[in-house]
Design a protein around this motif. Structure first.
Motif, PDB file in Angstrom:
ATOM      1  N   LEU A   1     -18.007 -17.695 -20.832  1.00  0.00           N
ATOM      2  CA  LEU A   1     -17.821 -19.007 -21.459  1.00  0.00           C
ATOM      3  C   LEU A   1     -17.675 -20.099 -20.406  1.00  0.00           C
ATOM      4  CD1 LEU A   1     -15.427 -18.130 -24.425  1.00  0.00           C
ATOM      5  CD2 LEU A   1     -17.911 -18.440 -24.459  1.00  0.00           C
ATOM      6  N   LEU A   2     -17.060 -19.787 -19.282  1.00  0.00           N
ATOM      7  CA  LEU A   2     -16.939 -20.772 -18.210  1.00  0.00           C
ATOM      8  C   LEU A   2     -18.311 -21.258 -17.760  1.00  0.00           C
ATOM      9  CD1 LEU A   2     -14.091 -19.308 -15.969  1.00  0.00           C
ATOM     10  CD2 LEU A   2     -14.043 -21.453 -17.224  1.00  0.00           C
TER      11      LEU A   2
ATOM     12  N   GLU B   1     -29.951 -28.037 -38.111  1.00  0.00           N
ATOM     13  CA  GLU B   1     -31.074 -28.331 -37.223  1.00  0.00           C
ATOM     14  C   GLU B   1     -31.267 -27.233 -36.187  1.00  0.00           C
ATOM     15  OE1 GLU B   1     -30.590 -31.772 -34.708  1.00  0.00           O
ATOM     16  OE2 GLU B   1     -32.655 -32.389 -35.087  1.00  0.00           O
ATOM     17  N   GLN B   2     -30.195 -26.590 -35.761  1.00  0.00           N
ATOM     18  CA  GLN B   2     -30.273 -25.570 -34.724  1.00  0.00           C
ATOM     19  C   GLN B   2     -30.386 -24.147 -35.265  1.00  0.00           C
ATOM     20  OE1 GLN B   2     -27.349 -25.917 -31.639  1.00  0.00           O
ATOM     21  NE2 GLN B   2     -27.733 -28.091 -31.279  1.00  0.00           N
ATOM     22  N   GLY B   3     -30.642 -24.001 -36.537  1.00  0.00           N
ATOM     23  CA  GLY B   3     -30.937 -22.682 -37.076  1.00  0.00           C
ATOM     24  C   GLY B   3     -29.796 -21.972 -37.754  1.00  0.00           C
ATOM     25  N   PHE B   4     -28.645 -22.631 -37.921  1.00  0.00           N
ATOM     26  CA  PHE B   4     -27.544 -22.058 -38.690  1.00  0.00           C
ATOM     27  C   PHE B   4     -27.699 -22.445 -40.166  1.00  0.00           C
ATOM     28  CE2 PHE B   4     -25.961 -22.171 -34.402  1.00  0.00           C
ATOM     29  CZ  PHE B   4     -25.117 -21.087 -34.291  1.00  0.00           C
TER      30      PHE B   4
ATOM     31  N   LEU C   1     -21.341 -24.786 -31.263  1.00  0.00           N
ATOM     32  CA  LEU C   1     -22.507 -23.983 -31.632  1.00  0.00           C
ATOM     33  C   LEU C   1     -23.010 -23.172 -30.438  1.00  0.00           C
ATOM     34  CD1 LEU C   1     -24.456 -26.529 -33.873  1.00  0.00           C
ATOM     35  CD2 LEU C   1     -22.864 -24.737 -34.570  1.00  0.00           C
ATOM     36  N   GLU C   2     -22.953 -23.747 -29.248  1.00  0.00           N
ATOM     37  CA  GLU C   2     -23.361 -22.997 -28.057  1.00  0.00           C
ATOM     38  C   GLU C   2     -22.375 -21.863 -27.778  1.00  0.00           C
ATOM     39  OE1 GLU C   2     -25.790 -21.800 -25.087  1.00  0.00           O
ATOM     40  OE2 GLU C   2     -26.159 -23.338 -26.630  1.00  0.00           O
ATOM     41  N   TYR C   3     -21.109 -22.099 -28.072  1.00  0.00           N
ATOM     42  CA  TYR C   3     -20.096 -21.050 -27.926  1.00  0.00           C
ATOM     43  C   TYR C   3     -20.403 -19.875 -28.847  1.00  0.00           C
ATOM     44  CZ  TYR C   3     -15.785 -18.894 -29.697  1.00  0.00           C
ATOM     45  OH  TYR C   3     -14.845 -18.023 -30.184  1.00  0.00           O
ATOM     46  N   PHE C   4     -20.795 -20.139 -30.089  1.00  0.00           N
ATOM     47  CA  PHE C   4     -21.148 -19.059 -31.015  1.00  0.00           C
ATOM     48  C   PHE C   4     -22.335 -18.255 -30.481  1.00  0.00           C
ATOM     49  CE2 PHE C   4     -19.308 -21.771 -34.665  1.00  0.00           C
ATOM     50  CZ  PHE C   4     -18.081 -21.172 -34.507  1.00  0.00           C
ATOM     51  N   ARG C   5     -23.335 -18.941 -29.956  1.00  0.00           N
ATOM     52  CA  ARG C   5     -24.497 -18.231 -29.422  1.00  0.00           C
ATOM     53  C   ARG C   5     -24.117 -17.404 -28.199  1.00  0.00           C
ATOM     54  NH1 ARG C   5     -27.551 -22.872 -31.401  1.00  0.00           N
ATOM     55  NH2 ARG C   5     -26.842 -24.105 -29.621  1.00  0.00           N
TER      56      ARG C   5
END
Length: 464
Positions: A78-79, A180-183, A405-409
């Motif tokens: 994550l860092l 928009e990002q696919g969720f 959202l990037e964290y979920f990916r």
């Protein structure tokens, strides 16, 4: 719409209050707070035989963000992700350093696009009804797929609004970006909120996850092959954290996020919010309850509810001083404290907070930093500026949405990689082996083959 009527006359008062605060707080301690450490660490900690020791991870990003967590492989992953996405010094928006502006804009300004919903009314076991608003627009390419029943494999994002049920600009912008990002976003609306009918003499308590638990089970039944994520806004974190604590390893969620969560909930109600927020939220809550005055009179003294002069008095009258089952204020919070079962949480949880949050209060006393330092499942992304659910940088667009959202990916890819390397099931990857699971965590939920038709009855209607 009552919200916009309320906003029309609250806005001038908000600006006056904001001006007064800015004049008084021009050079407050908050702007100098983040570079300081809550606790000076003398070293890296004493190594133990099992190597499961606390090693503080205070990594500074550009612009004053820090990640507070326990050292782990997932933390290092994550860092790297956050370092790519967070460079707040590039922002040139002048008002981003004013926490009250960032906070109020989320309640006053409309979203950039109007959401289109496919609503499911979910009837619960006790006869109550909650609503699940599946976001199916405004993009025509999404609408052409036919609504909520066709998204069978894309990741589902469950969005939990604040305790008042306000669909704030923050929530709507998050849903737009996620779609928009696919969720596939779906908004959880509590009993009697956001147009959801109240069919029982029961309102959802602050930290009661029973309704959310049934909603999550229904979503998983509808989309068994989809990964499920959840994100809460503000006081909505009470339900989400309580759910994660009660379900433990039996939660259907892959990861969760909390935007400006309120951890010390009892103290927050007892101390009270700044007068502008306290008065506005109290008025909005009374307006929402006014439509159920006659129905709730059998369970609650509604006259006392409308005479309440603080949020504490209102909550205490609604849930503690009922006609049938009265209880004390302290007992109520023993049952509704969102951190009461925090040791049972078994999925990664990212909390994005700001040091200048005017609703939560000073971070030294309102952020449980020891939780993030010692529990490998919890990650605190602390920013110097952001207000409450604001996080504005280069205009009135919140950067926390993209980071979440990037964290979920990132979590999804990390768990898949760990599964391949270790050949373990996803929920027992090596990052999760820092803690030994107890037998109480091995709970069993009804499998998808269970006759859900007997558990749920629902009705879908297109709204808004």
């Amino acid at each position: 719409m009552c919200f916009w009527v309320l906003s029309a006359w609250v806005l001038p008062l908000a600006l006056l209050g904001l001006l007064a605060k800015l004049l008084l707080w021009g050079n407050s301690y908050i702007t100098k707070l983040l570079p300081q450490r809550w606790q000076e660490e003398g070293g890296r900690g004493e190594e133990e035989d099992d190597k499961d020791v606390f090693i503080p991870v205070w990594k500074d990003f550009h612009g004053g963000c820090q990640l507070i967590c326990k050292s782990s492989a997932l933390a290092n992953c994550l860092l790297r992700v956050f370092q790519r996405f967070l460079d707040l010094e590039k922002g040139s928006w002048f008002w981003r350093r004013w926490p009250h502006v960032q906070t109020l804009l989320q309640y006053m300004l409309p979203a950039n696009g109007e959401l289109e919903f496919a609503r499911d009314h979910l009837q619960l076991l006790d006869g109550g009804i909650v609503a699940l608003d599946w976001v199916v627009g405004p993009w025509k390419t999404v609408k052409s797929k036919g609504g909520a029943g066709t998204f069978n494999s894309v990741p589902v994002l469950l969005v939990i609004p604040n305790l008042l049920g306000w669909l704030s600009r923050n929530v709507q912008q998050l849903c737009l970006l996620a779609l928009e990002q696919g969720f596939y976003p779906v908004i959880f609306s509590r009993r009697g909120q956001n147009g959801c009918p109240l069919t029982t003499l029961k309102l959802q308590q602050f930290g009661d996850p029973a309704d959310l638990k049934e909603a999550v089970t229904y979503i998983k039944f509808r989309h068994p092959s989809s990964l499920l994520f959840a994100v809460s806004e503000g006081t909505g974190s009470g339900s989400l954290l309580s759910y994660l604590g009660e379900c433990g390893s039996s939660s259907y969620l892959t990861a969760a996020g909390c935007l400006s969560p309120v951890f010390r909930c009892q103290e927050c109600f007892e101390v009270g919010l700044p007068w502008l927020y306290e008065w506005s939220f109290l008025l909005y809550q009374k307006m929402s309850l006014s439509r159920y005055t006659t129905a709730l009179e059998d369970a609650v003294e509604m006259k006392k509810v409308f005479e309440s002069r603080s949020l504490r008095e209102l909550v205490e009258t609604l849930f503690c001083l009922t006609r049938k089952n009265s209880t004390s204020w302290n007992v109520y919070w023993e049952k509704n404290d969102p951190l009461r079962d925090v040791d049972e949480v078994a999925i990664p949880v990212l909390c994005i907070c700001s040091a200048d949050d005017p609703l939560r209060g000073p971070p030294q006393t309102t952020l449980p930093t020891e939780l993030f330092k010692t529990n490998p499942y919890f990650f605190l992304l602390l920013t110097q500026h952001g207000g409450h659910c604001g996080f504005l940088n280069n205009g009135p667009i919140s950067w926390s949405h993209e980071v979440t959202l990037e964290y979920f990916r990132a979590v999804t890819e990390f768990l898949r990689t760990e599964e391949k390397i270790n050949r373990f099931p996803q929920r027992r990857s090596s990052v999760m082996l820092h803690r030994r699971r107890r037998g109480t965590l091995q709970k069993h939920e009804p499998s998808p083959s269970y006759d859900m038709q007997e558990m749920f009855s629902w009705k879908r209607s297109y709204t808004r």
